[in-house]
Design an enzyme around this catalytic site. Structure first.
Site, short mmCIF file in Angstrom:
data_model
loop_
_atom_site.label_atom_id
_atom_site.label_comp_id
_atom_site.label_asym_id
_atom_site.label_seq_id
_atom_site.Cartn_x
_atom_site.Cartn_y
_atom_site.Cartn_z
N GLN A 113 1.02 -1.07 -0.02
CA GLN A 113 -0.17 0.38 -0.14
C GLN A 113 0.62 1.08 -0.21
O GLN A 113 0.85 0.83 1.54
CB GLN A 113 -0.86 0.22 1.13
CG GLN A 113 -1.55 0.91 1.86
CD GLN A 113 -2.70 0.91 3.23
OE1 GLN A 113 -1.94 0.51 3.55
NE2 GLN A 113 -3.24 1.91 3.38
N SER A 116 1.41 6.34 2.71
CA SER A 116 1.64 7.66 3.67
C SER A 116 3.27 8.15 2.83
O SER A 116 3.61 7.49 1.81
CB SER A 116 2.37 6.78 4.93
OG SER A 116 1.48 6.14 5.65
N GLU A 231 -8.61 -2.15 5.44
CA GLU A 231 -7.64 -2.21 6.33
C GLU A 231 -7.63 -1.68 8.32
O GLU A 231 -7.23 -3.03 9.12
CB GLU A 231 -6.48 -0.84 6.46
CG GLU A 231 -4.84 -0.63 6.80
CD GLU A 231 -4.11 0.49 6.46
OE1 GLU A 231 -5.15 1.22 6.32
OE2 GLU A 231 -2.91 -0.42 6.74
N GLU A 368 -4.89 7.99 17.86
CA GLU A 368 -5.84 9.33 18.12
C GLU A 368 -7.23 9.48 16.73
O GLU A 368 -8.33 10.09 17.05
CB GLU A 368 -5.03 10.43 18.35
CG GLU A 368 -4.06 11.07 18.75
CD GLU A 368 -3.32 9.91 19.14
OE1 GLU A 368 -2.93 9.51 17.99
OE2 GLU A 368 -2.20 9.79 20.11
C1 LIG Z 1 4.56 -0.89 11.43
C2 LIG Z 1 3.99 0.14 10.32
C3 LIG Z 1 3.38 0.17 9.14
C4 LIG Z 1 3.16 0.55 8.22
N1 LIG Z 1 2.35 0.40 6.92
C5 LIG Z 1 1.85 0.97 5.85
C6 LIG Z 1 1.94 0.82 4.89
O1 LIG Z 1 2.39 -0.35 4.34
N2 LIG Z 1 2.18 1.71 4.21
C7 LIG Z 1 1.39 2.99 3.83
O2 LIG Z 1 0.98 3.91 3.02
N3 LIG Z 1 1.64 3.80 5.52
C8 LIG Z 1 2.16 2.83 6.28
N4 LIG Z 1 2.04 3.39 7.13
C9 LIG Z 1 2.16 4.10 8.35
C10 LIG Z 1 0.52 4.34 9.13
O3 LIG Z 1 -0.32 4.72 8.32
C11 LIG Z 1 1.31 6.49 9.07
O4 LIG Z 1 2.83 6.42 10.14
C12 LIG Z 1 0.39 6.40 10.09
O5 LIG Z 1 -1.09 6.71 9.51
C13 LIG Z 1 0.53 8.33 11.09
O6 LIG Z 1 1.40 8.84 10.05
P1 LIG Z 1 2.76 9.93 10.04
O7 LIG Z 1 3.15 8.52 10.57
O8 LIG Z 1 3.02 10.65 9.61
O9 LIG Z 1 2.14 10.55 11.53
P2 LIG Z 1 1.59 12.01 11.75
O10 LIG Z 1 0.56 11.85 11.09
O11 LIG Z 1 2.39 12.94 11.66
O12 LIG Z 1 0.82 11.61 13.51
C14 LIG Z 1 2.02 12.04 14.07
C15 LIG Z 1 1.34 12.60 15.33
O13 LIG Z 1 0.17 13.56 15.75
C16 LIG Z 1 -1.48 12.94 16.00
N5 LIG Z 1 -2.00 13.49 14.95
C17 LIG Z 1 -2.75 13.39 13.92
N6 LIG Z 1 -3.41 13.85 13.17
C18 LIG Z 1 -3.93 14.27 14.14
C19 LIG Z 1 -5.54 14.97 13.99
N7 LIG Z 1 -6.19 15.01 13.41
N8 LIG Z 1 -6.36 14.53 15.66
C20 LIG Z 1 -5.21 14.11 16.45
N9 LIG Z 1 -4.56 13.71 16.45
C21 LIG Z 1 -3.68 13.71 15.03
C22 LIG Z 1 -0.76 11.44 15.35
O14 LIG Z 1 -2.30 10.67 16.03
C23 LIG Z 1 -0.10 11.04 15.58
O15 LIG Z 1 0.30 10.71 17.19
C24 LIG Z 1 2.81 1.84 8.86
C25 LIG Z 1 3.20 2.74 9.76
C26 LIG Z 1 3.45 1.66 10.70
C27 LIG Z 1 3.94 2.19 11.89
#
Ligand SMILES: Cc1cc2nc3c(=O)[nH]c(=O)nc-3n(C[C@H](O)[C@H](O)[C@H](O)COP(=O)(O)OP(=O)(O)OC[C@H]3O[C@@H](n4cnc5c(N)ncnc54)[C@H](O)[C@@H]3O)c2cc1C
Length: 398
Positions: A113, A116, A231, A368
């Site tokens: 997928q 991100s 998912e 969250e």
């Molecule tokens: C093991 C693992 C596998 C993954 N596999 C995939 C994959 O196969 N494909 C893919 O596309 N992605 C993948 N991801 C990515 C995952 O979807 C993102 O890490 C996740 O959506 C969070 O995005 P970010 O890391 O950019 O954090 P951010 O979006 O930067 O968030 C940082 C913090 O801010 C908080 N936050 C952000 N926005 C809000 C809001 N509106 N309200 C309240 N709190 C908020 C979040 O909860 C978090 O605590 C994977 C992640 C992990 C850990």
């Protein structure tokens, strides 16, 4: 055609009888399971299903578990089966159904997928990667990150921006990307478990034919929502029947460790273990209910309940496992190697599973974000603040 639960059970037993899963490879056995409509029972006939309620899959799965069939969705192709298949079914052409559904189920084609990006995870609708039209093709440039299993995948579900001059949700398109296309570069990312199960993916002048688009041009967000809802069901759906999955690890550990505990520790830990077992059972029943409500391939926001609950429960279960392990929990087998995982979620030792569970509240949408979805879409509470909702993506200050 109405099929009773008993008939479904008998069909699964007949499959095992005809194509012995212990004497045939994964592709043969699962190919026959697909042809018999026992792959995704809620899919239409001829497409791996029988047009039944999604909840009936548990009848098939239980027969397979009882027969100790060694091929499990999570180990075979978790992203393809959990998300790729429903997305292709709901938004793909007949030709795409024919080409992809069976190979996704057998694991012949592993899927990943590509959502991100380094600057956009929770707010994935704001991604900056770009696809520009060139005749019947699109030229894609950008970077994806955290892409689970990209290093093993033949296909990726790619979300990218095709129109920067409309609000962010309206300028996205969704493609099936052949991961072996020129310009796709996959680099490993190592996790605290020592494995590199996910990756960075760089896309440089990658060409994708327009007929690999799922949904209309600019309508990629709608397709992405199907992916994300599925998912959440896949991640929160739990593994196995009553007492299965992570809670089984805890119960097994409890049974081997309880006699080593002093009287008081034992009473406290017994309470904790019982409490977690009850919660695991609540999760299993909640998921059953979500599956009954879900339509074919369309999971709905209710899947977020299971995802949220299961992520936080997993963490508590493995924290309790570590407490039971005591100092031994700090030991890692084979010297904590940095390895490229060849299987999904390969950590089988408890401390590895404890470390892996830290990701549960991030992957597939953070807790969250799950609470926001539940608040807004299930409970009908006022929405999150979205100042950029109606602004053209190119005009958003960054
Ligand atoms: C093991 C693992 C596998 C993954 N596999 C995939 C994959 O196969 N494909 C893919 O596309 N992605 C993948 N991801 C990515 C995952 O979807 C993102 O890490 C996740 O959506 C969070 O995005 P970010 O890391 O950019 O954090 P951010 O979006 O930067 O968030 C940082 C913090 O801010 C908080 N936050 C952000 N926005 C809000 C809001 N509106 N309200 C309240 N709190 C908020 C979040 O909860 C978090 O605590 C994977 C992640 C992990 C850990």
């Amino acid at each position: 055609m109405a099929i009773t639960d008993d008939e479904l059970k008998q069909r699964t037993e007949a499959l095992i009888e005809e194509v012995d899963p212990h004497a045939n490879d994964q592709y043969t056995f699962r190919g026959a399971q697909y042809d018999a409509g026992l792959a995704f029972v809620h899919f239409p006939e001829g497409k791996g299903g029988l047009g039944l309620s999604r909840s009936k899959q548990s009848i098939v799965d239980q027969v397979l578990r009882d027969a100790k069939v060694p091929y499990h969705d999570l180990m075979v192709n978790p992203i393809g089966i959990g998300m790729g298949a429903p997305v292709v079914l709901n938004h793909g052409t007949e030709e795409m159904h024919e080409k992809h559904l069976k190979k996704i189920f057998t694991g012949e084609d592993i899927w990943c997928q590509l959502f991100s990006e380094p600057t956009h995870g929770s707010d994935v609708a704001g991604i900056p990667s770009r696809a520009i039209r060139d005749g019947d093709e699109w030229l894609v440039n950008g970077q994806k990150v955290w892409t689970t299993l990209a290093h093993l995948s033949n296909y990726g579900m790619l979300l990218t921006r095709t129109n920067p001059d409309t609000p962010k949700h309206k300028g996205l398109s969704y493609f099936i990307l052949d991961m072996h296309s020129p310009g796709v570069e996959v680099r490993p990312l190592y996790q605290i478990t020592g494995e590199a199960e996910f990756n960075e993916v760089f896309l440089t002048d990658v060409r994708i034919a327009d007929n690999q688009r799922l949904g209309d041009e600019g309508d990629g967000w709608r397709v992405a929502i199907t992916t994300l809802m599925n998912e959440r069901v896949a991640l929160g759906g739990g593994s196995g029947g009553k007492g299965g999955g992570p809670i089984r690890t805890l119960i097994n550990l409890w049974n081997t460790k309880k006699d080593e505990l002093g009287e008081h520790d034992r009473k406290v830990m017994r309470d904790q273990v019982a409490d977690l077992w009850i919660k695991a059972e609540i999760l299993r029943l909640t998921n059953q209910r979500a599956k009954v409500l879900a339509k074919s391939g369309d999971a709905g926001p209710g899947g977020s309940v299971g995802k949220l609950f299961s992520a936080e429960l997993n963490q508590k279960i493995f924290e309790t496992c570590m407490s039971l392990e005591g100092a031994e929990g700090m030991l890692h087998p084979a010297g904590y190697p940095m390895v490229r995982s060849e299987e999904a979620h390969g950590s089988s030792f408890v401390s590895g599973q404890f470390l892996r569970s830290r990701a549960n509240t991030i992957e597939g949408g953070t807790s969250e974000i799950m609470r926001n979805i539940l608040g807004e879409r299930v409970l009908g509470l006022p929405g999150d603040v979205r100042v950029d909702k109606d602004v053209a993506w190119s005009e958003i200050p960054r």
